[in-house]
Design a protein around this motif. Structure first.
Motif, PDB file in Angstrom:
ATOM      1  N   GLU A   1      32.842  23.895  33.385  1.00 51.61           N
ATOM      2  CA  GLU A   1      33.897  23.794  34.394  1.00 51.61           C
ATOM      3  C   GLU A   1      33.832  22.604  35.311  1.00 51.61           C
ATOM      4  O   GLU A   1      32.685  22.071  35.649  1.00 51.61           O
ATOM      5  CB  GLU A   1      33.633  25.036  35.533  1.00 51.61           C
ATOM      6  CG  GLU A   1      34.782  25.527  36.233  1.00 51.61           C
ATOM      7  CD  GLU A   1      34.671  26.987  36.902  1.00 51.61           C
ATOM      8  OE1 GLU A   1      34.689  27.763  36.254  1.00 51.61           O
ATOM      9  OE2 GLU A   1      34.445  26.866  38.221  1.00 51.61           O
TER      10      GLU A   1
ATOM     11  N   LEU B   1      38.483  26.136  34.388  1.00 55.49           N
ATOM     12  CA  LEU B   1      37.676  27.293  34.748  1.00 55.49           C
ATOM     13  C   LEU B   1      37.008  27.610  33.672  1.00 55.49           C
ATOM     14  O   LEU B   1      37.569  27.592  32.322  1.00 55.49           O
ATOM     15  CB  LEU B   1      38.987  28.435  34.940  1.00 55.49           C
ATOM     16  CG  LEU B   1      39.234  28.703  36.280  1.00 55.49           C
ATOM     17  CD1 LEU B   1      40.598  29.557  36.053  1.00 55.49           C
ATOM     18  CD2 LEU B   1      38.347  29.282  36.837  1.00 55.49           C
ATOM     19  N   CYS B   2      35.863  27.994  33.601  1.00 56.99           N
ATOM     20  CA  CYS B   2      35.068  28.615  32.469  1.00 56.99           C
ATOM     21  C   CYS B   2      34.510  29.955  32.974  1.00 56.99           C
ATOM     22  O   CYS B   2      33.905  30.219  33.937  1.00 56.99           O
ATOM     23  CB  CYS B   2      33.880  27.425  32.034  1.00 56.99           C
ATOM     24  SG  CYS B   2      34.497  26.061  31.382  1.00 56.99           S
ATOM     25  N   TRP B   3      34.359  30.745  31.782  1.00 56.40           N
ATOM     26  CA  TRP B   3      33.851  32.035  32.370  1.00 56.40           C
ATOM     27  C   TRP B   3      33.199  32.849  30.838  1.00 56.40           C
ATOM     28  O   TRP B   3      33.573  32.331  29.884  1.00 56.40           O
ATOM     29  CB  TRP B   3      34.680  33.075  32.840  1.00 56.40           C
ATOM     30  CG  TRP B   3      35.928  33.607  32.031  1.00 56.40           C
ATOM     31  CD1 TRP B   3      35.932  34.832  31.520  1.00 56.40           C
ATOM     32  CD2 TRP B   3      36.913  33.034  31.239  1.00 56.40           C
ATOM     33  NE1 TRP B   3      36.936  35.137  30.818  1.00 56.40           N
ATOM     34  CE2 TRP B   3      37.537  33.942  30.597  1.00 56.40           C
ATOM     35  CE3 TRP B   3      37.487  31.509  31.519  1.00 56.40           C
ATOM     36  CZ2 TRP B   3      38.903  33.448  30.044  1.00 56.40           C
ATOM     37  CZ3 TRP B   3      38.718  31.349  30.916  1.00 56.40           C
ATOM     38  CH2 TRP B   3      39.240  32.377  30.128  1.00 56.40           C
TER      39      TRP B   3
END
Ligand SMILES: [Zn+2]
Lengths: 97, 378
Positions: free
Chosen positions: A76, A39-41
């Motif tokens: 991601e 996950l990337c944010w």
């Protein structure tokens, strides 16, 4: 870098004096730092001493431990390498086919 | 068993007063009446060293309040300090060590820049996670993203928490933010931690709140309407977020809630004050506490369930989101809101027929949680 328990194999991104699973105090740093970015944010309110914005990634290192690292783009799904809190892309996510 | 017999609060916000002056503002109305009765002071505060260059704060406070010889201690459990301080205060009375405990929550944050505050608060993370650039607000972004994916929740769900809590704060003269917002305004505001925006995080606030605890038996000699602590539960989780098995559950909240409700012998509460440092947290916490259905809590926000006149009012005070979040003061201020609600003194944000309430004071990102159940009856 991850930390592994010599007795039971429990691994963690953070260092500890004692294994939370078996209680052993024989914990070793091991040079494993490659895994997939789950996950990337994006973060745009960052702490002092850091860039004004970056992507955070939750990565899983070789199925052994989750870790966090940051990057200037979303990684991601990619295979990445974590080094001192920063993630570097190793392999781009395979295109759907 | 222990009851709250008095309380007072400062207006939260960017205040010109220093930390000790804020404490005095919240506390003098109580000690003017009861100074001679108080035999212990518990101070809830975490960052007086970092924010205000002060140590030994409890003793400095006791002296400033002219209570030089009253024993005191400071409880530091980051954002959850308030709940922990009440737990300690209650335990002092239950154990017989003290009879009347003044619990003071206070924090003076606004002299530091937002970047400095973010950095100071991130110091509760293990160094490896902090070094990666992780912050407390960033974790709320992760939680929101995962919650939306797992439960197919629309983005507006979180914005609706901010809309409600801004509205409630307008009804609370002590709240920091005095401004209504719409869903559109929330969504268009600057992003802080994707997908969450400025209006979805608690502001940087100064403030203080104090409550006085006594035994149930003694409580009626202090007030005609004590508010009783019916149950209290506390639980912890790993400080290492990467070590947690389920990154989007709040285990400590679930466990503390179950203990508190069991102790209180209560199945339903009439209102709750939750730890909405970020909007998404209010929903996830309400689910973990069983106030809203797991995975469907977001739906309640489209149906007005959590409004003051809804079936399950949450954060009538405006919550951390809009009342403000002076770290050490927040958990004590939650208890004070319960005190007002259960005495029917919450003015135009009063929950009708409120008899039982709940508060959740949470440290870090669920690093620990203290849930308190309050009742108008013992
Ligand atoms: Zn082990």
């Amino acid at each position: 870098m991850i930390y592994s328990c010599k007795n039971c194999g429990y691994s963690s991104f953070v260092s500890r004096a004692r294994c939370p699973r078996c209680g052993s105090t024989e914990i070793y740093a091991i040079a494993e730092n490659e895994g997939r970015a789950l996950l990337c944010w994006k973060l745009t309110a960052t702490p002092e001493g850091f860039e004004d914005s970056y992507y955070l990634c939750l990565i899983n290192i070789n199925g052994k431990a989750n870790a966090f690292c940051r990057s200037n783009e979303s990684l991601e799904g990619d295979v990445v390498e974590e080094n001192n809190g920063i993630c570097y892309r190793k392999t781009k996510e395979a295109a759907n086919n | 068993m222990v009851a709250i017999v008095a309380g007072h609060i400062t207006k939260f916000g960017k205040r010109k007063e220093n930390l000790l002056q804020l404490v005095a503002e919240a506390t003098i109305p109580i000690i003017t009446k009861f100074a001679d009765e108080i035999d212990f002071v518990v101070v809830s505060n975490t960052y007086s060293g970092e924010f205000n260059s002060m140590s030994g704060l409890n003793n400095l406070i006791a002296t400033y309040l002219g209570m030089d010889y009253v024993p005191s201690i400071r409880v530091d459990n980051t954002s959850g300090s308030g709940g922990s301080a009440i737990l300690v205060g209650k335990s002092l009375i239950d154990s017989g060590i003290a009879r009347r405990v003044l619990v003071i929550g206070a924090e003076k944050m606004s002299e530091k820049s937002t970047k400095q505050v973010t950095s100071i608060i991130a110091s509760l993370l293990p160094k490896e996670e902090r070094n990666a650039g992780l912050t407390l607000p960033s974790l709320a972004g992760l939680l929101a993203k995962e919650y939306m994916r797992k439960y197919s929740a629309p983005r507006e769900s979180f914005a609706l928490v901010a809309v409600k809590n801004h509205h409630n704060a307008m009804l609370n003269p002590y709240a920091h933010i005095q401004k209504e917002v719409t869903v559109e305004e929330v969504l268009k505001a600057p992003i802080i931690a994707e997908p969450l925006t400025l209006y979805e995080f608690s502001p940087i606030s100064d403030g203080a709140c104090s409550i006085l605890l006594t035994s149930n038996e003694e409580s009626f000699s202090f007030t005609e309407r004590p508010v009783f602590i019916k149950g209290i539960g506390t639980a912890s989780d790993s400080s290492s977020i990467s070590s947690r098995e389920d990154i989007i559950s709040l285990r400590s909240v679930r466990e503390a809630g179950a203990i508190a409700l069991k102790n209180a012998k209560v199945e339903k509460v009439n209102f709750a004050e939750l730890h909405d440092m970020a909007t998404v947290l209010e929903i996830v916490e309400a689910e973990e506490l069983g106030l809203l259905k797991k995975g469907e809590g977001w739906k309640a926000y489209f149906e007005g369930v959590t409004g003051i006149n809804g079936e399950m009012p949450i954060n009538t005070s405006g919550g951390l989101n809009s009342k403000g979040h002076p770290i050490g003061a927040s958990g004590v201020a939650q208890a004070y809101e319960a005190f007002l609600q259960l005495r029917n003194e919450a003015g135009n944000r009063q929950v009708k027929d409120a008899r039982v309430g709940l508060s959740l004071s949470m440290a870090g990102f669920g690093n620990s949680a203290t849930v308190i159940v309050y009742g108008a009856e013992p």
